[in-house]
Design an enzyme around this catalytic site. Structure first.
Site, mmCIF file in Angstrom:
data_model
loop_
_atom_site.group_PDB
_atom_site.id
_atom_site.type_symbol
_atom_site.label_atom_id
_atom_site.label_comp_id
_atom_site.label_asym_id
_atom_site.label_seq_id
_atom_site.Cartn_x
_atom_site.Cartn_y
_atom_site.Cartn_z
ATOM 1 C CG LEU A 57 -1.831 1.140 1.581
ATOM 2 C CD1 LEU A 57 -2.838 1.452 0.226
ATOM 3 C CD2 LEU A 57 -2.503 1.127 2.706
ATOM 4 C CE LYS A 88 -2.769 -2.711 11.377
ATOM 5 N NZ LYS A 88 -1.690 -1.931 10.918
ATOM 6 C CE1 TYR A 140 -1.479 -7.408 10.739
ATOM 7 C CE2 TYR A 140 -3.751 -8.235 10.278
ATOM 8 C CZ TYR A 140 -2.775 -7.317 9.751
ATOM 9 O OH TYR A 140 -3.082 -6.425 8.833
ATOM 10 C CB ILE A 151 7.012 3.089 13.105
ATOM 11 C CG1 ILE A 151 6.785 1.732 13.073
ATOM 12 C CG2 ILE A 151 7.033 3.693 11.853
ATOM 13 C CD1 ILE A 151 5.230 1.472 12.658
HETATM 14 N N1 NAP Z 1 -2.063 -7.094 3.131
HETATM 15 C C1 NAP Z 1 -3.036 -7.195 3.800
HETATM 16 O O1 NAP Z 1 -3.805 -8.133 3.320
HETATM 17 C C2 NAP Z 1 -3.960 -6.132 4.610
HETATM 18 C C3 NAP Z 1 -5.286 -6.326 5.037
HETATM 19 C C4 NAP Z 1 -5.770 -5.505 5.984
HETATM 20 C C5 NAP Z 1 -5.081 -4.593 6.287
HETATM 21 N N2 NAP Z 1 -3.695 -4.402 5.970
HETATM 22 C C6 NAP Z 1 -3.131 -3.132 6.607
HETATM 23 O O2 NAP Z 1 -2.589 -2.386 5.469
HETATM 24 C C7 NAP Z 1 -1.413 -1.814 5.797
HETATM 25 C C8 NAP Z 1 -0.517 -1.926 4.622
HETATM 26 O O3 NAP Z 1 -0.509 -3.282 4.413
HETATM 27 P P1 NAP Z 1 0.578 -3.990 3.356
HETATM 28 O O4 NAP Z 1 -0.077 -5.116 2.951
HETATM 29 O O5 NAP Z 1 0.825 -2.597 2.371
HETATM 30 O O6 NAP Z 1 1.973 -4.259 4.206
HETATM 31 P P2 NAP Z 1 3.543 -4.765 3.642
HETATM 32 O O7 NAP Z 1 3.549 -4.793 2.244
HETATM 33 O O8 NAP Z 1 3.738 -5.738 4.714
HETATM 34 O O9 NAP Z 1 4.126 -3.378 4.081
HETATM 35 C C9 NAP Z 1 4.382 -2.985 5.179
HETATM 36 C C10 NAP Z 1 5.840 -2.270 5.412
HETATM 37 O O10 NAP Z 1 6.153 -1.771 6.409
HETATM 38 C C11 NAP Z 1 7.571 -2.006 6.609
HETATM 39 N N3 NAP Z 1 7.779 -2.038 8.148
HETATM 40 C C12 NAP Z 1 7.578 -3.390 8.829
HETATM 41 N N4 NAP Z 1 8.155 -2.875 10.075
HETATM 42 C C13 NAP Z 1 8.488 -1.610 10.249
HETATM 43 C C14 NAP Z 1 8.941 -0.802 11.258
HETATM 44 N N5 NAP Z 1 9.236 -1.371 12.250
HETATM 45 N N6 NAP Z 1 9.168 0.606 10.875
HETATM 46 C C15 NAP Z 1 8.998 1.047 9.365
HETATM 47 N N7 NAP Z 1 8.600 0.274 8.620
HETATM 48 C C16 NAP Z 1 8.343 -1.207 8.835
HETATM 49 C C17 NAP Z 1 7.812 -3.326 6.082
HETATM 50 O O11 NAP Z 1 9.034 -3.774 5.935
HETATM 51 P P3 NAP Z 1 9.746 -5.333 5.672
HETATM 52 O O12 NAP Z 1 8.502 -5.810 4.685
HETATM 53 O O13 NAP Z 1 10.869 -5.120 5.313
HETATM 54 O O14 NAP Z 1 9.404 -5.838 7.114
HETATM 55 C C18 NAP Z 1 6.894 -3.286 4.760
HETATM 56 O O15 NAP Z 1 7.690 -2.506 3.679
HETATM 57 C C19 NAP Z 1 -0.832 -2.415 7.055
HETATM 58 O O16 NAP Z 1 -1.322 -1.493 8.041
HETATM 59 C C20 NAP Z 1 -1.790 -3.334 7.221
HETATM 60 O O17 NAP Z 1 -1.840 -3.887 8.728
HETATM 61 C C21 NAP Z 1 -3.238 -5.177 5.141
#
Ligand code: NAP
Length: 279
Positions: A12, A127, A123, A35
């Protein structure tokens, strides 16, 4: 606007930066701004003095969160708290991204923003604590719960299905979890629109439509020219994963409707767009 995006290399986060950079000055960070490091977050936000901070950083590995609960809380809860404190100090608006997994999945119809969360895995719990920090520390915030994200950048279900279909030639996919697949590009666009509205609060934002993972896999195979690949329907129990998942986590996009903000297109259309755009 001056906008900080955390988790900018994620699925995202990447699409948010792509969308917002046309009309705004965007400051993207990923692991270069951890963060969970309160001091570093405070220093960076005070230095940049953004109008808004979008938190798309998270520990999103659902089974990983179950196995490493301290890390889940550190990233998903403490991280949100650190960013909220920095926003409070500098007066920035906060956009915090959350999840359908704050619900237990026992409901038989879409969850509204007024429904009481009751997470059933680590998880979801981590959240939800993150959301609570945002709510208690700030008044100018948007909390956006979304679900079943797929996008061009990062790992997701669409890519896994295509990889398994190509490598193994057959698949086994669960039929007993229902949700709304959501294209991260559509969500990024809607978040940008929402941020202009000034209607702060909690929003459920997903593409329209409901399906099981099995039905979603069928759509992925059909729309990617792999309709011949066989899928075997299985139950979640057969997968024996560390974290249990809600059986039904469909989100009613009620607040968008109430504010007169157009809803996202059906997930099937979004999936077609994903395949066209990823060519
Ligand atoms: N994916 C889904 O299906 C889904 C569904 C519902 C809600 N969401 C929510 O939507 C949002 C975006 O999800 P997404 O799928 O885009 O997630 P994502 O692809 O896993 O991206 C999250 C990013 O945050 C980074 N990150 C992890 N720990 C961190 C830290 N301590 N400080 C800074 N950056 C950090 C990760 O790095 P690394 O990859 O290197 O760890 C990754 O680049 C999240 O809030 C998630 O909970 C996602």
């Amino acid at each position: 606007m001056r906008i900080v995006v955390t988790g900018a290399s994620g699925q995202l986060g990447h699409d948010l930066v792509d969308n917002l950079r046309h009309d705004n000055e965007v400051f993207p960070f990923d692991l270069d701004l951890d963060i969970t490091d309160a001091g570093a977050v405070d220093e960076k936000i005070v230095e940049i003095k953004p109008d808004a901070v979008i938190n798309a950083a998270a520990y999103t590995d659902v089974d990983g969160c179950e196995l490493h609960p301290d890390l889940a809380l550190k990233v998903n809860a403490d991280g949100a708290e650190n960013l909220s404190l920095a926003c409070r100090k500098t007066g920035a608006i906060m956009v915090h991204v959350s999840t359908d997994f704050v619900f237990d999945g026992n409901k038989k119809q879409p969850y509204t923003e007024d429904d009481k969360p009751n997470p059933i895995n680590m998880y979801g719990r981590s959240k939800l604590v993150g959301e609570e920090h945002v709510r208690s520390l700030l008044s100018s915030y948007y909390i956006v719960r979304t679900a079943w994200l797929f996008g061009m950048h990062g790992a997701n279900f669409v890519k896994s299905i295509i990889r398994s279909a190509d490598e193994k030639g057959e698949l086994a996919v669960v039929t007993d979890q229902a949700g709304s697949p959501t294209y991260s590009r559509d969500l990024a666009e809607k978040i940008a629109e929402l941020m202009k509205s000034g209607f702060f609060g909690l929003y459920h934002i997903t593409n329209a439509g409901i399906c099981s993972w099995f039905e979603f896999a069928e759509a992925i195979l059909a729309k990617s020219g792999r309709g011949h690949v066989k899928i075997r329907p299985i139950t979640s129990g057969e997968l024996d994963r560390p974290a249990i998942r809600p059986a039904y986590s469909v989100l009613k996009n009620g607040q968008l409707e109430k504010r007169g903000i157009p809803l996202l297109r059906p997930y099937e259309e979004a999936l077609e767009a994903y395949f066209k755009e990823s060519l």
